[in-house]
Scaffold this active site. Structure first.
Site, PDB file in Angstrom:
ATOM      1  CG  ASN A  24      38.806  65.927  44.651  1.00 22.61           C
ATOM      2  OD1 ASN A  24      39.781  65.361  45.143  1.00 22.61           O
ATOM      3  ND2 ASN A  24      38.918  67.062  43.969  1.00 22.61           N
ATOM      4  N   GLY A  73      33.264  56.865  46.243  1.00 23.11           N
ATOM      5  CA  GLY A  73      33.153  55.414  46.250  1.00 23.11           C
ATOM      6  C   GLY A  73      33.576  54.798  47.562  1.00 23.11           C
ATOM      7  CB  THR A 101      37.574  53.033  52.917  1.00 22.15           C
ATOM      8  OG1 THR A 101      37.334  54.183  53.736  1.00 22.15           O
ATOM      9  CG2 THR A 101      38.896  52.396  53.313  1.00 22.15           C
ATOM     10  N   GLY A 127      52.592  45.412  63.874  1.00 20.76           N
ATOM     11  CA  GLY A 127      51.270  44.800  63.914  1.00 20.76           C
ATOM     12  C   GLY A 127      51.204  43.539  63.081  1.00 20.76           C
ATOM     13  CG  LEU A 160      49.839  38.663  59.310  1.00 19.19           C
ATOM     14  CD1 LEU A 160      49.149  37.354  59.657  1.00 19.19           C
ATOM     15  CD2 LEU A 160      51.333  38.572  59.567  1.00 19.19           C
ATOM     16  CG  HIS A 220      38.008  16.574  38.258  1.00 20.58           C
ATOM     17  ND1 HIS A 220      38.668  16.483  39.454  1.00 20.58           N
ATOM     18  CD2 HIS A 220      38.823  16.016  37.325  1.00 20.58           C
ATOM     19  CE1 HIS A 220      39.822  15.868  39.274  1.00 20.58           C
ATOM     20  NE2 HIS A 220      39.941  15.572  37.986  1.00 20.58           N
TER      21      HIS A 220
END
Length: 442
Positions: free
Chosen positions: A36, A40, A42, A165, A171, A430
């Site tokens: 629970n 939604g 991961t 890793g 990262l 811009h």
């Protein structure tokens, strides 16, 4: 044994969107979710949104525990919203429990109130993926080891964090914890840093992360992890030398595996590959009729927007003309939310050269973009590959602020075959980062 029209195992992005769609069609749907805390899927609970929330808070200078509390409030809100999105539909039943196959078309669900059995016309497997913990002696047993989910639930900031890793997930977490104030060391077996990226891009990323204080040890072989009273010792060899470093937390970020071990697939004819991912055809059908696999559990790119697109394939097959298939999906963009962000779509120079594809490379340093000056962050490089004959964009690698927004424009141009000259001559507001396309494609 209850007979139902649809069973969706897993409350992830593709599954929940499919459930809502089927409910709007008036069809009966049973959605089974083991936890629970995962309504939604991961992304909103333990991956994309909470990690990006923490990344943003680290860049804003927020204290770590306060950022974690804010992240928890956000995920709780989204989890409740997603639950009611389905549970409030008249034809949808949300069951908390562990689903497993009895046979090809029958599923039992073990709940706290007992076991319920279902026979379904259609079954959709949407159970996602779980972190891989490498078989390094002592790592899994270490009380200081964290996976990506646990790392976001720490209430105290690690003083000394070692990340195993140097992939994209590793990262992101390394940069986030470094900005919060941790001393971060990243270990990776590969000698080459971000080997999938062009050398100029990977070198720029590595320099910026090192400027943040992150130390990289590449080309290492980790021998073992040993706990002590203050943390853990990591032993590895590099260039033939044995090295020992200390950490009070170790983050394992070495990929993800399919979440299928409790599904009882051995009771079915559903085929999996050598890594355990469920095999699907071009329509996302498994080797069993009327059973589909969607999202991370089927392998391939593991992004929430891929899971959503899986829903579109199912929708096309069941309620459309059937023309949209897995093979229709091309030029998928992705972003790595380090700071600045690294985003890519299509080919880079390494790939184009390996495939003997003719191209012209376009480069623009981010320092040349006025908005970057305004934002006071001129780090990075924008690159694009263009076919010299057709003027079609072959790919782009954007390393710089707001690249996660810009890459979607390039992806759209590629998929709709919009020439590079159109992006070059477009009128942009811009100062914005998108007006960089005026110069990048010049």
């Amino acid at each position: 044994m209850k007979k139902v029209k649809n069973i969706i195992i897993g409350f992830g992005k593709g599954g929940k969107t499919l459930a809502k769609f089927l409910a709007k069609k008036g069809e009966q749907v049973v959605v089974v979710e083991k936890s629970n805390q995962m309504y939604g899927g991961t992304c909103i609970n333990i991956a994309c949104l909470p990690s990006k929330r923490l990344i943003i808070e680290s860049e804003n200078g927020m204290e770590f525990s306060q950022a974690v509390n804010g992240k928890n409030e956000m995920t709780a809100f989204l989890r409740d919203k997603n639950y009611h999105m389905l549970a409030d539909e008249k034809t949808v039943t949300v069951l908390d429990g562990q689903a497993s196959f009895i046979n090809n078309h029958q599923v039992k669900v073990k709940t706290e109130n007992g076991v319920e059995e279902f026979e379904a016309d259609r079954i959709f497997i949407n159970t996602g993926a779980l972190p891989i913990i490498l078989p390094i002696p002592g790592l899994k047993e270490s009380k200081y080891m964290l996976d990506s989910t646990q790392a976001m639930d720490q209430t105290q900031l690690p003083d000394n964090l070692t990340v195993i890793g140097a992939g994209y997930i590793g990262l992101e977490f390394a940069a986030m914890f470094a900005r919060f104030g941790s001393k971060v060391t990243v270990l990776d077996h590969n000698q080459e840093f971000l080997g999938r990226e062009d050398d100029d891009i990977s070198q720029a990323v590595k320099k910026d992360l090192e400027d943040l204080g992150i130390k990289f040890e590449l080309g290492v072989d980790i021998e073992k992890v040993a706990d002590n009273s203050n943390g853990a010792e990591i032993f590895f060899t590099k260039d033939g030398q044995r090295v020992q470093i200390s950490a009070d937390r170790i983050l394992s970020a070495t990929g993800r595996r399919p979440n299928t071990q409790d599904l009882g697939l051995k009771n079915t004819d559903i085929a999996t590959d050598e890594c355990g991912f469920i095999k699907v055809n071009d329509e996302l059908q498994t080797s069993v009729d009327n059973v589909w696999a969607i999202g991370d559990v089927k392998g391939g790119l593991q992004f929430t927007y891929i899971s959503l697109d899986d829903f579109r394939i199912i929708k096309s097959q069941l309620f459309g003309n059937g023309q949209y298939k897995l093979s229709s999906r091309k030029n998928i963009p992705y972003s790595v939310f380090i700071n600045p962000a690294l985003s890519r779509v299509g080919l880079n120079e390494k790939q184009a050269k390996n495939q003997n594809i003719d191209y012209v490379v376009k480069k623009l340093p981010v320092a040349a973009i006025p908005k970057a000056r305004v934002a006071k962050d001129t780090r990075g490089l924008f690159k694009a590959l263009v076919d010299p004959k057709s003027d079609q964009i072959l790919g782009a690698t954007l390393y710089g602020i707001e690249s996660y927004e810009l890459i979607n424009q390039v992806s759209l141009a590629i998929s709709q075959k919009i020439p590079a000259s159109v992006l070059r001559d477009q009128i942009y507001t811009h100062p914005t980062m998108s007006e960089a396309f005026n110069d990048l494609f010049a």
